[in-house]
Design a protein around this motif. Structure first.
Motif, PDB file in Angstrom:
ATOM      1  N   CYS A 106       0.839  -1.189   0.000  1.00 44.39           N
ATOM      2  CA  CYS A 106       0.000   0.000   0.000  1.00 44.39           C
ATOM      3  C   CYS A 106       0.870   1.233   0.000  1.00 44.39           C
ATOM      4  O   CYS A 106       2.000   1.215   0.455  1.00 44.39           O
TER       5      CYS A 106
ATOM      6  N   SER B 202       1.413   5.344   1.229  1.00 44.15           N
ATOM      7  CA  SER B 202       1.360   5.928   2.566  1.00 44.15           C
ATOM      8  C   SER B 202      -0.067   6.320   2.931  1.00 44.15           C
ATOM      9  O   SER B 202      -0.385   6.533   4.090  1.00 44.15           O
ATOM     10  N   ASP B 203      -0.944   6.422   1.924  1.00 48.44           N
ATOM     11  CA  ASP B 203      -2.330   6.756   2.223  1.00 48.44           C
ATOM     12  C   ASP B 203      -3.160   5.507   2.502  1.00 48.44           C
ATOM     13  O   ASP B 203      -4.382   5.562   2.604  1.00 48.44           O
ATOM     14  N   GLY B 204      -2.475   4.357   2.589  1.00 48.44           N
ATOM     15  CA  GLY B 204      -3.192   3.133   2.885  1.00 48.44           C
ATOM     16  C   GLY B 204      -3.938   2.570   1.694  1.00 48.44           C
ATOM     17  O   GLY B 204      -4.624   1.567   1.810  1.00 48.44           O
ATOM     18  N   LEU B 205      -3.803   3.216   0.551  1.00 50.60           N
ATOM     19  CA  LEU B 205      -4.519   2.738  -0.635  1.00 50.60           C
ATOM     20  C   LEU B 205      -3.550   1.980  -1.534  1.00 50.60           C
ATOM     21  O   LEU B 205      -2.344   2.202  -1.483  1.00 50.60           O
ATOM     22  N   PRO B 206      -4.066   1.049  -2.343  1.00 53.80           N
ATOM     23  CA  PRO B 206      -3.186   0.254  -3.198  1.00 53.80           C
ATOM     24  C   PRO B 206      -2.347   1.152  -4.107  1.00 53.80           C
ATOM     25  O   PRO B 206      -2.782   2.236  -4.479  1.00 53.80           O
TER      26      PRO B 206
ATOM     27  N   THR C  54      -5.900  26.646  -2.370  1.00 58.41           N
ATOM     28  CA  THR C  54      -6.776  25.579  -2.845  1.00 58.41           C
ATOM     29  C   THR C  54      -6.024  24.298  -3.178  1.00 58.41           C
ATOM     30  O   THR C  54      -6.645  23.295  -3.530  1.00 58.41           O
TER      31      THR C  54
ATOM     32  N   ARG D  51      -4.651  21.985  -1.482  1.00 62.69           N
ATOM     33  CA  ARG D  51      -5.032  20.762  -0.769  1.00 62.69           C
ATOM     34  C   ARG D  51      -6.294  20.164  -1.374  1.00 62.69           C
ATOM     35  O   ARG D  51      -6.360  18.969  -1.653  1.00 62.69           O
ATOM     36  N   GLN D  52      -7.284  21.036  -1.592  1.00 68.09           N
ATOM     37  CA  GLN D  52      -8.543  20.533  -2.123  1.00 68.09           C
ATOM     38  C   GLN D  52      -8.333  19.898  -3.502  1.00 68.09           C
ATOM     39  O   GLN D  52      -8.828  18.808  -3.786  1.00 68.09           O
TER      40      GLN D  52
ATOM     41  N   VAL E 239      -6.716  16.475  -3.116  1.00 70.05           N
ATOM     42  CA  VAL E 239      -7.527  15.346  -2.653  1.00 70.05           C
ATOM     43  C   VAL E 239      -8.628  15.003  -3.661  1.00 70.05           C
ATOM     44  O   VAL E 239      -9.159  13.901  -3.644  1.00 70.05           O
ATOM     45  N   ASP E 240      -8.962  15.940  -4.529  1.00 64.14           N
ATOM     46  CA  ASP E 240     -10.027  15.664  -5.500  1.00 64.14           C
ATOM     47  C   ASP E 240      -9.530  14.870  -6.701  1.00 64.14           C
ATOM     48  O   ASP E 240     -10.227  13.994  -7.205  1.00 64.14           O
TER      49      ASP E 240
ATOM     50  N   PRO F 240      -7.293  12.459  -7.191  1.00 65.05           N
ATOM     51  CA  PRO F 240      -7.278  10.980  -7.172  1.00 65.05           C
ATOM     52  C   PRO F 240      -8.653  10.354  -6.971  1.00 65.05           C
ATOM     53  O   PRO F 240      -8.764   9.157  -6.803  1.00 65.05           O
ATOM     54  N   ARG F 241      -9.705  11.168  -6.994  1.00 62.79           N
ATOM     55  CA  ARG F 241     -11.051  10.612  -6.887  1.00 62.79           C
ATOM     56  C   ARG F 241     -11.871  10.907  -8.132  1.00 62.79           C
ATOM     57  O   ARG F 241     -13.069  10.675  -8.172  1.00 62.79           O
TER      58      ARG F 241
ATOM     59  N   TYR G  28     -11.094   4.720  -4.848  1.00 64.47           N
ATOM     60  CA  TYR G  28     -11.237   5.957  -5.613  1.00 64.47           C
ATOM     61  C   TYR G  28     -12.637   6.537  -5.471  1.00 64.47           C
ATOM     62  O   TYR G  28     -13.216   7.029  -6.423  1.00 64.47           O
ATOM     63  N   GLN G  29     -13.182   6.415  -4.275  1.00 61.20           N
ATOM     64  CA  GLN G  29     -14.470   7.004  -3.945  1.00 61.20           C
ATOM     65  C   GLN G  29     -14.570   8.416  -4.536  1.00 61.20           C
ATOM     66  O   GLN G  29     -13.684   9.232  -4.338  1.00 61.20           O
TER      67      GLN G  29
ATOM     68  N   ASP H  64      -6.678   2.928  10.152  1.00 59.45           N
ATOM     69  CA  ASP H  64      -5.717   1.946   9.638  1.00 59.45           C
ATOM     70  C   ASP H  64      -4.356   2.579   9.370  1.00 59.45           C
ATOM     71  O   ASP H  64      -3.351   1.882   9.258  1.00 59.45           O
ATOM     72  N   LEU H  65      -4.316   3.893   9.290  1.00 60.72           N
ATOM     73  CA  LEU H  65      -3.047   4.567   8.995  1.00 60.72           C
ATOM     74  C   LEU H  65      -2.362   5.020  10.283  1.00 60.72           C
ATOM     75  O   LEU H  65      -1.943   6.168  10.399  1.00 60.72           O
TER      76      LEU H  65
ATOM     77  N   LYS I  65     -11.753   1.615   5.493  1.00 66.37           N
ATOM     78  CA  LYS I  65     -11.006   0.633   4.698  1.00 66.37           C
ATOM     79  C   LYS I  65     -11.105  -0.756   5.320  1.00 66.37           C
ATOM     80  O   LYS I  65     -11.400  -1.728   4.631  1.00 66.37           O
TER      81      LYS I  65
END
Ligand SMILES: Nc1nc2c(ncn2[C@@H]2O[C@H](COP(=O)(O)OP(=O)(O)OP(=O)(O)O)[C@@H](O)[C@H]2O)c(=O)[nH]1
Ligand SMILES: [Mg+2]
Lengths: 888, 219
Positions: A26, A28-32, A502, A504-505, A508-509, A511-512, B49-50, B137-138, B166
């Motif tokens: 994973c 560092s954000d815990g995502l794959p 802006t 940060r916003q 975070v947007d 990758p979604r 990827y919500q 979890d982090l 998660k």
């Protein structure tokens, strides 16, 4: 848009596997972690734009199963590896020319910031006229300098000593190769040609490296290499200037080795430099470059001679088309890359049952799985056969390849097989997009038109109304959005680096945002997103970043992946046109007004749905904000957005409202039977919408709505050319205080819309927009009789008899409705019922009786009801009112 | 943004029955995982990827409490500060709120506190507020200490849990804890606030509330 005909090239495919991340790895954000194949997919894209006479063009990349990538590139069957011993290169001047061509190719790569890094005789293809074309030059770059794959890049005997020396390190720890590594490889290749042998072919890497390092002490490395291979005498015929070039190339210390650009100036190339032809000015849309400053037309005689020759020469018209086009058509003709590889046994398909591991640990690590991945690179190139495609196109009449643009009403060219191209144009879009012949015709036509942009603007609009072929969509959209001028310079001038509030916003947007898409989920794309969004925010100080802008940006990034500047320009113009003021810091009033007009349009076109939603308190604020704020880009997947926007771009800023109505219409059966919770669930997870139907319906609604009914105070003011002359105040809806129209069920229309359809002497029309024909090709009806109107005067009959709108019938409000809410019957009411389904305009005095009456009509299910804005008082002084004819 | 209207459906009849319906709103800085928590709770899924939320999204889910079925009408709101003006439309009349922060970012915790204040000032007086420290979890990247958040919650009378959409840790539990704390009789709840904002609503079984999402019951 540049045009590179296929010519005598083939389309070749190569394949390789990227390294696989461990199962439980994973970020560092815990995502794959992003799969390497996605990374490579994104990095590859830039290669498609690399064009040079000595480089093979990259055409496409595709992802297969198990992290496989398949790359499509211009290809020739002959390479230096196959031709080396053919005798051609026994001629010194041929070798020199070859070296010059290779260097030019490499130098061009360097200018784009690339290094070939796997230059070898196999990577030097020879085209039909003996010109060298480098291939596979993108492997090093697209694999992120080898870090995304498990195999080493380059064949050892051609690799520079500094590369060999770090060979045992994992790719992630190696230094990036400099352009000088290719110079070494070139030296080895040239020397092999001159000596007629393969160097170091019998040695392993270690001994080879040792030999190479020993050259450090040598004063005459070239001679020493020849000597160690026992072929020293072969160097005798090599001119000293060429020997000098070789010596420079084979400098062991990278520091002292020259760059490719240095070598191009070497005296050995004196003749080549003179003979060098400047490359032709390609066609660049949307740049500041002058298209024809250096253009030289061939003398007329030559043209004529050519023409005669062509007479009796059957031409392969397909070969004249761009490589991207031919590949696009090949895919439409059923071509499938993975299938081509399996046919050659390059992908071994096994039933999944054989792929199962014997043991799987709790963390997901498998054991006992048969290895199906190989760690070495299969260098085979498979050529795509164009036979099927050619067969499918053999009936096509040559005129399809050369459409005439100047006919006023374009007649579709006739061909024996396809006298029915025009019939195809009426088939569903999905079928048209799969029809090879139709797509060929459309693509050729659009490319011609685009070459004539902006002069051919109106014709592009006309054709776009039929459909937009996916292949040319990026450019067609740009033209529909009126992009002109030097977009690159504008974009480059914007500061996209400085940190802002802006960031940060935005971060975070991204990758979604549409991450199911392989292109948009690549790191390459994330960078582009960020830059384009930042550029937009910074250059529009009156606006701010709202979540949703990312979705809006997505299709432009996707379509113009290699042209951020164009993506930015398109997005900017799009927002200006459709989302004026939406991204203001305080946009409440703008959105509120938009939603109020939307409510009016629902009531206007579907009173039943409007009544039901009103009853259950299901207001547009709860579901429609993401629709309009992103022009549906947040609610639909990309492929649907494309089809939706193909049409959206042809309409004005009110079209999106009708798209919304069309969506409700498609869901209406459900909506009507649902309560509040079920309704809102429908919109939280929008069901499948038939986009083509939706688009058709929205055009229909758009056309059957009086223009002023969608008037918005916050809409973008019309540009100068569009302003009408005198009488404007009377006929247009002036800014009306929001409170007026809000809360009322029906849209107010202007007197102008009331009179235009049938009034004999029409009020002055705005002068036609300049430049000429209509920009907006979907138009509200303006022809008399297009919208038969029934005008209902709801004032007292005394007032009515003193003067009213010509043709109006009188249903005084006070006595119109019975206590149960129904209309009290009268002859006027019968007329109203007979008119049901067509436009009804309710007129009254300034008070709100007209609006109330109209609201009641909607409540009992009348569609197409509007109210005269400002009432009849406004018309009194105009002389447009008349005394009604007495009823007989 | 548009601030009129209220996201409260008109109340159904208050007939006696076994289903209690509550309106719950999720608030918190963008990208802390509000939508992810709802998705985990309602569908048992997690999407890495919500998609970001614009305006608000609505979902429903049912939990069983002894002999009582509690149905949540969940409003998942947009986190970006700019959408703030929309928020009252969603929390008006809500009987419960989950304020979410991300344990790996201090700022999101401050933002959560601001939300709590706003709710205490402007939402129904009896609203049940839960604080969720998401992305538990982090733990390696932790910036907000468990104790700090817990102390804050105690001071303010909030339910508190660290959650992970998660891994599903504490996700059902936090909803369940809220369900337990909610007043189940008709008189209770935020009856006085907002248009249509009133206490829990009882519906007949098989009535208007029994569509779509199949109830998932806790043991
Ligand atoms: N590691 C980890 N990631 C999570 C967790 N919950 C959510 N995420 C990720 O965090 C990101 C944001 O989650 P969302 O659910 O979209 O956040 P949100 O609060 O709804 O954001 P807005 O809609 O912008 O207000 C997504 O990429 C999620 O995959 C979690 O518990 N652990
Ligand atoms: Mg969300």
């Amino acid at each position: 848009m540049e045009f590179f005909p296929l010519g005598n090239a083939e389309l070749g495919i190569r394949t390789f596997l990227t390294s696989v991340h461990a199962n439980d790895q994973c970020g560092s954000d815990g995502l794959p972690l992003t799969p390497n194949s996605i990374k490579v997919f994104g990095r590859f894209q830039q290669l498609k734009d690399i064009t040079h006479p000595n480089l093979c063009r990259y055409v496409d990349i595709a992802r297969g199963k198990h992290e496989r990538l398949i790359v499509v590139q211009e290809h020739y069957k002959t390479s230096l590896a196959t031709e080396a011993n053919s005798g051609i290169y026994s001629c010194i001047s041929t070798v020199i020319r070859l070296a010059y061509q290779i260097l030019q190719g490499i130098d061009h790569l360097n200018r784009q910031g690339l290094v070939h890094r796997c230059l070898s005789p196999k990577a030097i293809l020879i085209d039909g006229v003996g010109c060298a074309k480098l291939t596979n030059f993108g492997l090093y770059t697209m694999t992120d300098y080898g870090t995304s794959v498990d195999f080493p890049i380059g064949s050892p005997s051609y690799l520079a000593p500094e590369v060999l020396a770090s060979g045992r390190l994992p790719a992630t720890l190696q230094l990036l190769s400099s352009p000088k590594t290719d110079v070494w490889s070139l030296g080895v290749i040239l020397l092999e040609l001159l000596l007629g042998i393969e160097l170091w072919s019998k040695l392993n890497m270690a001994s080879m490296l040792k030999q190479v390092i020993c050259l450090l002490q040598s004063h005459e490395p070239v001679q020493d290499i020849a000597h160690s291979h026992g072929v020293l005498e072969k160097l005798k015929n090599v001119p000293s200037s060429l020997l000098d070039l070789l010596t420079k190339c084979l400098t062991v210390k990278a520091n002292s080795r020259p760059y490719p650009s240095d070598l191009l100036q070497h005296p050995v190339f004196a003749e080549e430099q003179l003979a060098k032809v400047p490359s032709i000015n390609g066609l660049h849309l949307f740049t500041g470059k002058l298209r024809c400053r250096k253009l030289e037309l061939p003398p007329v005689n030559d043209l004529l001679a050519e023409g005669e020759e062509a007479e009796d020469m059957p031409t392969d018209y397909l070969a004249e088309r761009g490589m991207d086009e031919v590949y696009y058509l090949w895919s439409l003709a059923g071509g499938d890359l993975e299938n081509e590889l399996s046919k050659r046994g390059m992908i071994k398909k096994k039933p999944p049952i054989f792929m199962q591991p014997n043991v799987v640990l709790q963390n997901g690590e498998p054991f006992g799985q048969e290895a199906h991945r190989s760690n070495t690179l299969d260098e085979t190139v498979v050529c795509l056969s164009l036979d099927t495609l050619k067969d499918r196109l053999k009936e096509v009449h040559p005129s399809i390849y050369f459409p005439l643009l100047e006919e006023l009403k374009p007649v579709l060219p006739m061909s024996p097989s396809m006298s029915d191209l025009s019939a195809t144009a009426t088939l569903p879009l999905i079928i048209r997009e799969k029809d090879i012949e139709y797509q060929l015709h459309r693509v050729v036509l659009f490319k011609r038109l685009l070459e004539g942009y902006p002069y051919k603007r109106s014709q592009i609009w006309r054709e776009a109304r039929v459909d937009i072929p996916p292949l040319v969509r990026p450019y067609v959209w740009a033209t529909l959005l009126d992009i002109e001028g030097d977009v690159r310079a504008c974009y480059d001038a914007i500061d996209k680096r400085t940190a802002t509030a802006t960031d940060r916003q935005i971060e975070v947007d991204i990758p979604r945002c549409h991450q199911y898409n392989e292109l948009l989920s690549s790191p390459e794309s994330h960078g582009k997103f960020k830059r384009v969004l930042k550029a937009w925010v910074i250059s529009h100080p009156q606006y701010v970043y709202w979540q949703g802008l990312d979705s809006l940006c997505a299709s432009f990034i996707y379509l113009n992946f290699n042209d951020e500047a164009l993506a930015y320009a398109c997005m900017t113009n799009f927002i200006n046109k459709y989302l004026h003021k939406f991204f203001m810091k305080d946009n409440a009033a703008v959105i509120q007004e938009y939603l109020a007009v939307f409510s009016h349009m629902i009531a206007f076109h579907d009173p039943d749905v409007s009544n039901h939603l009103d009853t259950i308190g299901f207001i547009p604020e709860l579901y429609a904000i993401p629709w309009f704020l992103t022009m549906y880009a947040h609610v639909f997947p990309l492929h649907k957005i494309f089809h939706l926007w193909d049409t959206l771009l042809l309409g004005d800023s009110s079209l999106p409202l009708f798209i919304g109505v069309a969506i409700l219409k498609q869901l209406r059966t459900n909506l009507l039977s649902f309560g509040f919770n079920e309704c809102i669930l429908v919109f939280s997870d929008l069901p499948e919408i038939d986009m083509e139907k939706c688009v058709q319906a929205s055009i229909h609604f758009f056309r059957s709505t009086p223009k002023s009914a969608t008037f918005r105070q916050h809409a973008r003011p019309k540009t100068k050319g569009e302003k009408s002359g005198e009488g404007r105040a009377l006929y247009t809806k002036d800014a009306l205080p929001l409170a007026d129209s809000e809360g009322e069920r029906c849209a107010p229309v202007s007197a102008r819309d009331l009179f235009e359809p049938w009034c004999g002497s029409r009020p002055p029309r705005p002068p036609p927009a300049d430049p000429p024909p209509a920009r907006s090709t979907i138009q509200h009806p303006a022809r008399p009789g297009a919208l038969p109107v029934l005008v209902i005067d709801v004032r007292l009959s005394e007032d009515y008899l003193r003067g009213t709108v010509p043709g109006a019938v009188n249903i005084p409000f006070a006595s119109a409705f019975s206590p149960d809410g129904g209309l009290v019957s009268s002859s006027a009411v019968s007329q109203l019922y007979a008119h049901r389904g067509r436009l009804v305009v309710v007129v009254g005095n300034r008070g709100n009786h007209a609006a109330q009456f109209a609201g009641e009509l909607v409540a009992i299910g009348f569609s197409k009801v509007c109210v005269l804005h400002n009432g009849l008082d406004a018309l009194k002084s105009t002389g447009l009112m008349s005394v009604p004819r007495p009823e007989i | 943004m548009a601030g009129r209207g209220t996201a409260q459906r008109p109340n159904g009849a208050g007939a006696a029955g076994k289903i209690c319906q509550f309106k719950l709103v999720l608030l918190g800085e963008s990208a802390v995982g509000k939508s992810s928590l709802v998705l985990r709770f309602v569908k048992g899924q997690f999407h890495e990827y919500q998609e970001s939320t614009i305006g608000a999204a609505f979902l429903t889910q049912t939990v069983c409490l002894d002999d009582l079925t509690v149905k949540f009408e969940i409003w998942d709101t947009a986190g970006q500060e700019r959408y703030h003006s929309l928020a009252p439309m969603y929390y008006r009349g809500a009987q419960a709120a989950i304020v979410v922060y991300d344990i790996t970012t201090q700022d999101t915790f401050s933002r959560a506190k601001t939300w709590v204040k706003e709710l205490q000032r402007q939402a129904s007086p009896n609203i049940v507020i839960a604080l969720a420290g998401n992305k538990a979890d982090l733990a390696n990247g932790r910036m907000v200490e468990f104790d700090e958040a817990q102390a804050y919650s105690e001071e303010n009378g909030l339910l508190f849990m660290e959650t992970s959409a998660k891994t599903a840790m504490n996700v059902n539990d936090i909803f369940l804890a809220i369900a337990k704390k909610l007043p189940k009789n008709d008189q209770a709840g935020g009856g006085a606030v907002g248009q249509g904002g009133s206490g829990s609503r009882r519906l007949d079984e098989g009535g208007a509330g029994s569509q779509g999402s199949t109830g998932k019951c806790c043991k």
